[in-house]
Structure formats: structure tokens, C-alpha cells
Design a protein around this motif. Structure first.
Motif, mmCIF file in Angstrom:
data_model
loop_
_atom_site.group_PDB
_atom_site.id
_atom_site.type_symbol
_atom_site.label_atom_id
_atom_site.label_comp_id
_atom_site.label_asym_id
_atom_site.label_seq_id
_atom_site.Cartn_x
_atom_site.Cartn_y
_atom_site.Cartn_z
ATOM 1 N N TYR A 215 43.724 -16.502 6.841
ATOM 2 C CA TYR A 215 45.111 -16.037 6.871
ATOM 3 C C TYR A 215 46.100 -17.115 6.445
ATOM 4 O O TYR A 215 47.308 -16.908 6.503
ATOM 5 C CB TYR A 215 45.465 -15.532 8.278
ATOM 6 N N ASN A 216 45.598 -18.261 6.016
ATOM 7 C CA ASN A 216 46.467 -19.327 5.512
ATOM 8 C C ASN A 216 46.731 -19.189 4.018
ATOM 9 O O ASN A 216 47.465 -19.982 3.444
ATOM 10 C CB ASN A 216 45.848 -20.701 5.796
ATOM 11 N N VAL A 217 46.109 -18.195 3.386
ATOM 12 C CA VAL A 217 46.275 -18.003 1.950
ATOM 13 C C VAL A 217 47.721 -17.604 1.647
ATOM 14 O O VAL A 217 48.369 -16.904 2.420
ATOM 15 C CB VAL A 217 45.300 -16.920 1.418
ATOM 16 N N ILE A 218 48.236 -18.097 0.525
ATOM 17 C CA ILE A 218 49.602 -17.788 0.088
ATOM 18 C C ILE A 218 49.539 -17.134 -1.283
ATOM 19 O O ILE A 218 48.927 -17.674 -2.210
ATOM 20 C CB ILE A 218 50.471 -19.064 0.032
ATOM 21 N N THR A 237 52.257 -9.072 4.820
ATOM 22 C CA THR A 237 51.051 -8.498 5.426
ATOM 23 C C THR A 237 50.156 -9.585 6.003
ATOM 24 O O THR A 237 49.577 -9.432 7.087
ATOM 25 C CB THR A 237 50.280 -7.679 4.375
ATOM 26 N N THR A 238 50.037 -10.695 5.263
ATOM 27 C CA THR A 238 49.204 -11.805 5.731
ATOM 28 C C THR A 238 49.724 -12.360 7.051
ATOM 29 O O THR A 238 48.952 -12.640 7.979
ATOM 30 C CB THR A 238 49.174 -12.919 4.677
ATOM 31 N N ILE A 239 51.057 -12.511 7.132
ATOM 32 C CA ILE A 239 51.661 -13.020 8.371
ATOM 33 C C ILE A 239 51.391 -12.062 9.527
ATOM 34 O O ILE A 239 51.021 -12.478 10.635
ATOM 35 C CB ILE A 239 53.175 -13.231 8.173
ATOM 36 N N GLU A 240 51.573 -10.746 9.259
ATOM 37 C CA GLU A 240 51.340 -9.760 10.316
ATOM 38 C C GLU A 240 49.874 -9.705 10.725
ATOM 39 O O GLU A 240 49.558 -9.556 11.910
ATOM 40 C CB GLU A 240 51.813 -8.381 9.845
ATOM 41 N N LEU A 241 48.983 -9.830 9.746
ATOM 42 C CA LEU A 241 47.557 -9.852 10.072
ATOM 43 C C LEU A 241 47.207 -11.071 10.909
ATOM 44 O O LEU A 241 46.372 -11.000 11.820
ATOM 45 C CB LEU A 241 46.722 -9.837 8.782
ATOM 46 N N SER A 242 47.858 -12.200 10.577
ATOM 47 C CA SER A 242 47.623 -13.413 11.355
ATOM 48 C C SER A 242 48.068 -13.218 12.802
ATOM 49 O O SER A 242 47.370 -13.620 13.745
ATOM 50 C CB SER A 242 48.379 -14.584 10.718
#
Length: 470
Positions: A215-218, A237-242
Motif C-alpha cells: 500500500y506504499n505504492v504511488i 483508493t490506495t490510502i483507503e485500502l491502507s
């Protein structure tokens, strides 16, 4: 390892479409300049002569009519004459130093007159072979009425210049233009396709990393608004998934804690009954009561998890009825009498004697119970909980206030999450399971009700919700 050509990829399809577009343009150009050039030229020449003839018909009889004929003949390179019935030119009187232009061939004149007579509008336009020049010409004719009743004839003859040599030159040029255009199309389309597909490829690669749980991918932005919007959505979405992953870990840890504690107590007291208090009725009864209480706590946890799952899955039906929320609250408070008698908790209810609302009574009862349980768990050392029910006309506002330490503003939006604890410290609740506020949120959303929380540090927290009265 060399990558295989992916004919379904966006890059390949863009490149193919650009090349096909360029090839289509070249085919159209070839058709227009080579195949249809002769037809197009004849059509344009015929339209030109017809337009000249129609204008001369309108100008016939003007004083400068003969001058007009001279000007048009020299400027357009065509023969314009006014003929009598015998095919003898009577206009213009002097052309190129001759008293009269040469007489038209009798057969040609006969065909000319016949076409004019048989035309309803008294005009004709056709292509024929000039026997003297042995070249195709366009002939325009029109009947001119004289005052004495005699018919005169406007005769226009224009040569159709051969376009074969022009076509040959164009063909050679088009071959060169086609080769250059196709090479440029192939090269430029490859560059454009690569540039367009590169950010999509990068997004796909980053999404593959995200799919593996990183989840650190940008996701990096590209050169296009659509890609930037997609990237912004994926980063959100990545932030929310994290956050969800962090919540999942906390949920597992907290549920495990809440399951382990009563199970440990149940096992311990069961062993004590077996080994120590089996023959002592008083101790045995005390130990059995602990086992029953912890079993009830486990049952409550499982039921809360099932209720939350049903509400969030939309499987729970909302049955609207009119009920007295004051009576419902008083009935719920009876279930807290043990806390009043045993632990010294005080519940202060402020409301009218009767207030009717619309909603699912059983589920609103669950909301009130969970809010009271939450207040019990977090109220201050005075163990005081306030309940206010306010009739505001079209709706009723229900408030539950504790006297605890309060909640920081940055954490207010998270308290509705499952097992979220202020300061991230999980402790064994006095009453309830830790899922209460999530259940409250789900039920109130299903009722389309307004709800919220107000809190000040060291001054307590107030939870509220609203229900319609009509």
C-alpha cells in the motif's frame, strides 16, 4: 527475455489505427486525383460553360452584348456565336480578322438544332467530338427569341483539354507523397501510441504492486487529464485500502482479545469448579455465575458481529411504525439497573412524558442501548450519563452525553469504525462489545437519519441522532 507483440494492447491498436487512417487518406487522394480526375474535370468544365451560357441568355439584347461575347471568348478560351436557322454566325461580326467565323458543320448543326427544339426549356448541354479538331468538346445551346418571331441560337463550344499528361504527373507525385506519408505515419503513430500508452502501462504496473498488498505504492500522473483523474482516484483508493488494512488488523486483534478473555475465564472457572469448589455450593454458584456472564458476553459479541454484517450488507429490513421513544428508552434503562445498584452509575433522563416517532422500534432500541453502553464505558469517575429527548416539531433529537475525557477533533470521524478506540488503546468494556457505534451508524443510515457526535476535551462527549415525527 524479449516481449512478444501484443496485438490487443492499446499501443498496438493506436499504432494500427493511425496507419490505417493515413492509408485511407492516401487511397482517397489517389481516387480523387487519378481515377476521378477526368470525370471531375469534365463536370467542372460543363458547369462553367453552362453558367456562361445562362448569363449570356439573360444579357442578350443589351447594347454591349457583343463586347461581352468578345471578353468571355478571349478570357475563357471558348467559341461563342449567335447562329441563324442556317447555322451561319451573325454574331460576332468580326473575329480574328475574318468577316465571319466559319460555318458550323451541317450535321453538327442539325444535331444542335434538334436537341434545342426537343428541350422544354430551349437549352442544351452535351459533349461531342469535333470533326475538324478531332478532340472532344462541350457544346452549349439556347434559343433566343427575336421580336419579329425569328429564332436565333446561342452557340458555345469549349474544348476539353486532355488531362492524361496531368494525371501522369500527379501519379508520379502521389507515389512519392504516398511513400513519404506512410513512413511518417508509421513512425509518428508509433511515437504517439507509445506516449499515450506509457502512463496507462505505468498505472497498470503500479496496480499490480498494489494487488500484492503493497500500500506504499504511488501512482504517478501523466500528460492527460483523464490519466490524472484515474491516478488521483487510485491514490485515494490506495490510502483507503491502507486504512482498511490497518482497521482489519486492529479488528482481528481486538476481536481476538475479546474472545480470549471470556474463554480464558470460562475455562479457569470451570477448572476451579472441577478441582476446588465442586462440593462447596456457595463457591460453585459464584463460579458458575462468572461462566454464565462470560458466555453471555461471547454471545453478545457474536450477535453484534452478525447484526453489523446484516446491516452493512443491506439484508436487514427496516419496518417503519409509530412508537413512543420515551417509553422505549425507559424500558432500556431497566436493563442498566444492575449497573446502578452494583457499580453506582446514574442515568438522568430529560424529556416529555410521551414523544411519538417513526422508525423500526427494535433497531432504534438497539441504537439507544449501544449509545448508553458506550456512555457507560467512557463516562467520568462520577459515573453520570445524561439522556435528552427533544421534540423539535418535524423531528425528534435524541442525545446521550457522558462526562468522560472527551475525544480529540481529529479522531471524531473515526469513532464510528469497528473497534476504533481513541488513542488506539483497546480495553475490556464494562458493557457491550466494541462494535456498538458501527451498528448505530449502519442502522441510522438505513433510516436515512441525521446523526453525529460533539465532544470537548475533559468535558465529555454527546452522541445524537434524529427521527421524524410524521
Amino acid at each position: 527475455m524479449k516481449k512478444r507483440l501484443d496485438i490487443k494492447s492499446l499501443k498496438f491498436k493506436l499504432w494500427k489505427y493511425f496507419v490505417l487512417f493515413a492509408a485511407t487518406i492516401m487511397i482517397i487522394l489517389w481516387l480523387l486525383q487519378i481515377v476521378f480526375l477526368n470525370t471531375y474535370y469534365k463536370s467542372m468544365k460543363a458547369n462553367e460553360i453552362k453558367k456562361i451560357g445562362d448569363n449570356l441568355v439573360l444579357e442578350y439584347g443589351n447594347d454591349n452584348f457583343e463586347d461581352t461575347i468578345y471578353k468571355i471568348s478571349f478570357s475563357r478560351g471558348i467559341i461563342i456565336q449567335i447562329l441563324n436557322n442556317d447555322g451561319i454566325p451573325i454574331f460576332p461580326m468580326n473575329v480574328f480578322g475574318e468577316n465571319r467565323p466559319p460555318r458550323i458543320d451541317p450535321m453538327a448543326m442539325e444535331m444542335f438544332i434538334d436537341k434545342l427544339v426537343n428541350d422544354e426549356q430551349g437549352k442544351t448541354l452535351y459533349t461531342t467530338e469535333d470533326p475538324r479538331l478531332r478532340r472532344p468538346t462541350i457544346v452549349y445551346g439556347a434559343i433566343l427569341k427575336e421580336k419579329n418571331g425569328e429564332n436565333l441560337y446561342l452557340y458555345i463550344n469549349g474544348l476539353l483539354d486532355p488531362v492524361d499528361s496531368t494525371t501522369s504527373v500527379l501519379k508520379n507525385q502521389l507515389i512519392i507523397v504516398t511513400i513519404i506519408s506512410l513512413i511518417l505515419a508509421i513512425g509518428l503513430s508509433f511515437i504517439i501510441a507509445t506516449k499515450i500508452s506509457r502512463p496507462i502501462t505505468q498505472v497498470t504496473e503500479a496496480a499490480s504492486v498494489l494487488a500484492k498488498g503493497d500500500y506504499n505504492v504511488i501512482f504517478e500522473k501523466g500528460d492527460y487529464t483523464e490519466i490524472d483523474n484515474l491516478v488521483a482516484t487510485l491514490n485515494y483508493t490506495t490510502i483507503e485500502l491502507s486504512k482498511t488494512e490497518e482497521l482489519r488488523r486492529d479488528l482481528i486483534a481486538n476481536v481476538s482479545h475479546d474472545l480470549r478473555t471470556p474463554l480464558t475465564l470460562i475455562k479457569s472457572y470451570a477448572e476451579m469448579i472441577r478441582d476446588i469448589s465442586g462440593n462447596n455450593p456457595e463457591k460453585r454458584q459464584s463460579h458458575v455465575n462468572v461462566i454464565i456472564e462470560e458466555s453471555d458476553r461471547l454471545t453478545g459479541l457474536v450477535n453484534d458481529i452478525l447484526d453489523l454484517s446484516k446491516m452493512q450488507s443491506g439484508l436487514s429490513q427496516i419496518d417503519y411504525i409509530e412508537f413512543d421513544i420515551v417509553k422505549t428508552t425507559k424500558d432500556i434503562l431497566k436493563r442498566f439497573l444492575i449497573l446502578t445498584e452494583r457499580d453506582g452509575f446514574t442515568f438522568e433522563l430529560n424529556c416529555d412524558d410521551e414523544i411519538k416517532v417513526f422508525g423500526d422500534e427494535k433497531k432504534i432500541e438497539q441504537v439507544i442501548y449501544n449509545l448508553l453502553s458506550n456512555a457507560v464505558n467512557f463516562t467520568g469517575v462520577n459515573k453520570l450519563v445524561y439522556i435528552d429527548i427533544k421534540n423539535l416539531g418535524d423531528y425528534v433529537q435524541f442525545e446521550v452525553k457522558d462526562t468522560g475525557k472527551g475525544i480529540p477533533k481529529e479522531e471524531l470521524n473515526h469513532i464510528w469504525d469497528r473497534y476504533y478506540m481513541v488513542g488506539k488503546s483497546h480495553k475490556r468494556a464494562v458493557i457491550g462489545t466494541g462494535l456498538g457505534l458501527s451498528i448505530v451508524k449502519s442502522i441510522l443510515i438505513a433510516h436515512d437519519s441525521n446523526f453525529g457526535v460533539d465532544s470537548s476535551i475533559n468535558q465529555g462527549t454527546t452522541f445524537w441522532f434524529q427521527l421524524k415525527t410524521k
